[in-house]
Design a protein around this motif. Structure first.
Motif, PDB file in Angstrom:
ATOM      1  N   ARG A 202       0.811  -1.217   0.000  1.00 53.83           N
ATOM      2  CA  ARG A 202       0.000   0.000   0.000  1.00 53.83           C
ATOM      3  C   ARG A 202       0.848   1.273   0.000  1.00 53.83           C
ATOM      4  O   ARG A 202       0.504   2.257  -0.640  1.00 53.83           O
ATOM      5  CB  ARG A 202      -0.919  -0.006   1.231  1.00 53.83           C
ATOM      6  N   PHE A 203       1.976   1.233   0.745  1.00 51.47           N
ATOM      7  CA  PHE A 203       2.858   2.401   0.865  1.00 51.47           C
ATOM      8  C   PHE A 203       4.288   1.991   0.531  1.00 51.47           C
ATOM      9  O   PHE A 203       5.155   1.950   1.414  1.00 51.47           O
ATOM     10  CB  PHE A 203       2.813   2.972   2.292  1.00 51.47           C
ATOM     11  N   PRO A 204       4.576   1.644  -0.721  1.00 51.60           N
ATOM     12  CA  PRO A 204       5.886   1.072  -1.060  1.00 51.60           C
ATOM     13  C   PRO A 204       7.079   1.953  -0.691  1.00 51.60           C
ATOM     14  O   PRO A 204       8.064   1.443  -0.135  1.00 51.60           O
ATOM     15  CB  PRO A 204       5.790   0.849  -2.571  1.00 51.60           C
ATOM     16  N   ASP A 205       7.002   3.229  -0.984  1.00 55.15           N
ATOM     17  CA  ASP A 205       8.164   4.085  -0.702  1.00 55.15           C
ATOM     18  C   ASP A 205       8.285   4.419   0.780  1.00 55.15           C
ATOM     19  O   ASP A 205       9.395   4.483   1.314  1.00 55.15           O
ATOM     20  CB  ASP A 205       8.084   5.362  -1.539  1.00 55.15           C
ATOM     21  N   ALA A 206       7.150   4.629   1.430  1.00 59.70           N
ATOM     22  CA  ALA A 206       7.184   4.866   2.870  1.00 59.70           C
ATOM     23  C   ALA A 206       7.698   3.632   3.599  1.00 59.70           C
ATOM     24  O   ALA A 206       8.482   3.736   4.557  1.00 59.70           O
ATOM     25  CB  ALA A 206       5.803   5.253   3.382  1.00 59.70           C
ATOM     26  N   ALA A 207       7.288   2.444   3.141  1.00 55.73           N
ATOM     27  CA  ALA A 207       7.758   1.199   3.758  1.00 55.73           C
ATOM     28  C   ALA A 207       9.265   1.054   3.583  1.00 55.73           C
ATOM     29  O   ALA A 207       9.972   0.618   4.497  1.00 55.73           O
ATOM     30  CB  ALA A 207       7.026   0.005   3.154  1.00 55.73           C
ATOM     31  N   ALA A 208       9.763   1.414   2.405  1.00 53.79           N
ATOM     32  CA  ALA A 208      11.208   1.349   2.168  1.00 53.79           C
ATOM     33  C   ALA A 208      11.948   2.299   3.098  1.00 53.79           C
ATOM     34  O   ALA A 208      13.040   1.992   3.590  1.00 53.79           O
ATOM     35  CB  ALA A 208      11.507   1.689   0.712  1.00 53.79           C
ATOM     36  N   LEU A 209      11.367   3.458   3.337  1.00 52.77           N
ATOM     37  CA  LEU A 209      11.973   4.419   4.258  1.00 52.77           C
ATOM     38  C   LEU A 209      12.064   3.835   5.662  1.00 52.77           C
ATOM     39  O   LEU A 209      13.122   3.880   6.304  1.00 52.77           O
ATOM     40  CB  LEU A 209      11.135   5.705   4.285  1.00 52.77           C
ATOM     41  N   PHE A 210      10.966   3.249   6.162  1.00 58.22           N
ATOM     42  CA  PHE A 210      10.984   2.664   7.497  1.00 58.22           C
ATOM     43  C   PHE A 210      11.945   1.484   7.577  1.00 58.22           C
ATOM     44  O   PHE A 210      12.649   1.303   8.572  1.00 58.22           O
ATOM     45  CB  PHE A 210       9.573   2.217   7.898  1.00 58.22           C
ATOM     46  N   ALA A 211      11.989   0.689   6.522  1.00 64.12           N
ATOM     47  CA  ALA A 211      12.867  -0.483   6.513  1.00 64.12           C
ATOM     48  C   ALA A 211      14.340  -0.098   6.460  1.00 64.12           C
ATOM     49  O   ALA A 211      15.207  -0.886   6.842  1.00 64.12           O
ATOM     50  CB  ALA A 211      12.524  -1.377   5.328  1.00 64.12           C
ATOM     51  N   SER A 212      14.638   1.109   6.016  1.00 59.75           N
ATOM     52  CA  SER A 212      16.035   1.539   5.901  1.00 59.75           C
ATOM     53  C   SER A 212      16.712   1.735   7.247  1.00 59.75           C
ATOM     54  O   SER A 212      17.942   1.779   7.334  1.00 59.75           O
ATOM     55  CB  SER A 212      16.111   2.851   5.111  1.00 59.75           C
ATOM     56  N   GLY A 213      15.931   1.863   8.299  1.00 58.28           N
ATOM     57  CA  GLY A 213      16.489   2.084   9.628  1.00 58.28           C
ATOM     58  C   GLY A 213      16.875   3.522   9.901  1.00 58.28           C
ATOM     59  O   GLY A 213      17.512   3.828  10.916  1.00 58.28           O
ATOM     60  N   VAL A 214      16.479   4.443   9.005  1.00 60.85           N
ATOM     61  CA  VAL A 214      16.886   5.834   9.167  1.00 60.85           C
ATOM     62  C   VAL A 214      16.336   6.441  10.454  1.00 60.85           C
ATOM     63  O   VAL A 214      16.982   7.292  11.077  1.00 60.85           O
ATOM     64  CB  VAL A 214      16.442   6.664   7.938  1.00 60.85           C
ATOM     65  N   PHE A 215      15.166   5.983  10.891  1.00 60.95           N
ATOM     66  CA  PHE A 215      14.569   6.562  12.088  1.00 60.95           C
ATOM     67  C   PHE A 215      15.181   6.014  13.382  1.00 60.95           C
ATOM     68  O   PHE A 215      14.915   6.550  14.463  1.00 60.95           O
ATOM     69  CB  PHE A 215      13.057   6.307  12.107  1.00 60.95           C
ATOM     70  N   THR A 216      15.966   4.979  13.279  1.00 63.82           N
ATOM     71  CA  THR A 216      16.604   4.411  14.468  1.00 63.82           C
ATOM     72  C   THR A 216      18.107   4.629  14.478  1.00 63.82           C
ATOM     73  O   THR A 216      18.785   4.239  15.425  1.00 63.82           O
ATOM     74  CB  THR A 216      16.310   2.899  14.563  1.00 63.82           C
ATOM     75  N   ALA A 217      18.636   5.258  13.428  1.00 62.16           N
ATOM     76  CA  ALA A 217      20.072   5.518  13.362  1.00 62.16           C
ATOM     77  C   ALA A 217      20.462   6.569  14.406  1.00 62.16           C
ATOM     78  O   ALA A 217      19.716   7.522  14.632  1.00 62.16           O
ATOM     79  CB  ALA A 217      20.449   6.000  11.967  1.00 62.16           C
ATOM     80  N   PRO A 218      21.616   6.417  15.057  1.00 62.02           N
ATOM     81  CA  PRO A 218      22.020   7.366  16.101  1.00 62.02           C
ATOM     82  C   PRO A 218      22.110   8.806  15.601  1.00 62.02           C
ATOM     83  O   PRO A 218      21.835   9.743  16.349  1.00 62.02           O
ATOM     84  CB  PRO A 218      23.396   6.851  16.534  1.00 62.02           C
ATOM     85  N   GLU A 219      22.478   8.978  14.328  1.00 57.91           N
ATOM     86  CA  GLU A 219      22.704  10.329  13.823  1.00 57.91           C
ATOM     87  C   GLU A 219      21.441  10.992  13.288  1.00 57.91           C
ATOM     88  O   GLU A 219      21.481  12.100  12.763  1.00 57.91           O
ATOM     89  CB  GLU A 219      23.753  10.313  12.705  1.00 57.91           C
ATOM     90  N   ILE A 220      20.270  10.327  13.420  1.00 49.05           N
ATOM     91  CA  ILE A 220      19.050  10.878  12.834  1.00 49.05           C
ATOM     92  C   ILE A 220      18.595  12.146  13.551  1.00 49.05           C
ATOM     93  O   ILE A 220      17.974  13.028  12.959  1.00 49.05           O
ATOM     94  CB  ILE A 220      17.908   9.832  12.856  1.00 49.05           C
ATOM     95  N   ALA A 221      18.920  12.270  14.843  1.00 45.96           N
ATOM     96  CA  ALA A 221      18.473  13.430  15.605  1.00 45.96           C
ATOM     97  C   ALA A 221      19.301  14.657  15.220  1.00 45.96           C
ATOM     98  O   ALA A 221      20.354  14.928  15.784  1.00 45.96           O
ATOM     99  CB  ALA A 221      18.591  13.155  17.102  1.00 45.96           C
TER     100      ALA A 221
END
Length: 243
Positions: A202-221
């Motif tokens: 349903r949300f292919p690109d958004a899912a890819a974003l979440f799967a990338s781990g960008v939101f859990t990476a230490p440097e994301i903040a």
């Protein structure tokens, strides 16, 4: 010279009528100064007419001799709190640096008086300080090939970006504080709550974003100032491309 409406006369502190005898103990400046002080301390909700009157030890009705109306008071407060733009902006020759400085100076005003962003926008600049900021923005664009309508459009867009970026950053900070999380923690919580709900079908690109781990990476903040600067540079790139 055409007759100036009373509200504009008060906004520009023009003399109104004959002044006989001793100066009045209360005037527009005193009312507005106290209103700004209360808003700085307690937020815009703390600058009601009854609270201003109490601080001045007068009746609320007596304030109307100096401010006209509650809506007029909001305009007076906003113009007073914004103050004039930094004089150093006039010495910056490069349009991009000047416009960047103009935007950053507005952020500084919002940080000193965050309640300004809660004031309604009722039209183009009318007060002396608002006019000074418009003049400084237009001056920053002197070296461009833009015509007057485009210059007005540019300072409107840049000013709008500054205002909305500040509002967004402040609301996010307040939301994080409410749940006792820093930015990195809030992003990890966000990812953890949604990662399994974001269906790749349903949300292919958004899912890819979440799967990338960008939101859990230490440097994301990222630093909020860096976020603001990144967005501002995108806007300035657009100004450069419009010439």
């Amino acid at each position: 010279m055409a007759e100036v409406p009373d509200d504009l006369a008060r906004l520009w502190r023009l003399p109104m009528g004959a002044k006989l005898g001793r100066p009045a103990a209360l005037d527009v400046n005193r009312v507005v100064d106290v209103a700004v002080e209360l808003a700085d301390r307690d937020g815009l909700a703390g600058a009601t007419l009854p609270k201003i009157a109490a601080a001045l030890e007068v009746t609320p009705m007596s304030l109307y001799r100096h401010i006209g109306s509650k809506d007029e008071l909001m305009v007076l407060m906003g113009d007073a709190a914004f103050g004039p733009p930094p004089e150093t902006l006039a010495a910056v020759a490069d349009w991009r640096s000047a416009l960047r400085g103009w935007a950053e100076a507005q952020v500084a005003v919002y940080r000193r008086h965050p309640w300004i962003t809660e004031l309604p926008i009722s039209g183009p600049p009318r007060g002396p300080h608002a006019m000074a900021w418009m003049d400084a923005g237009l001056r920053a664009l002197r070296g461009t090939a833009l015509d007057w309508p485009a210059k007005i459009g540019v300072i409107t867009v840049v000013g709008g970006y500054v205002r909305q970026a500040f509002i967004t950053a402040r609301q996010l900070e307040q939301a994080r504080s409410a749940v006792d999380l820093d930015e990195a923690g809030a992003l990890r919580a966000y990812s953890g709550a949604l990662v399994d709900l974001v269906d790749p079908q349903r949300f292919p690109d958004a899912a890819a974003l979440f799967a990338s781990g960008v939101f859990t990476a230490p440097e994301i903040a990222a630093d909020p100032d860096e976020d603001f600067a990144f967005g501002l540079e995108l806007v300035l790139d657009g100004v450069a491309a419009a010439q």
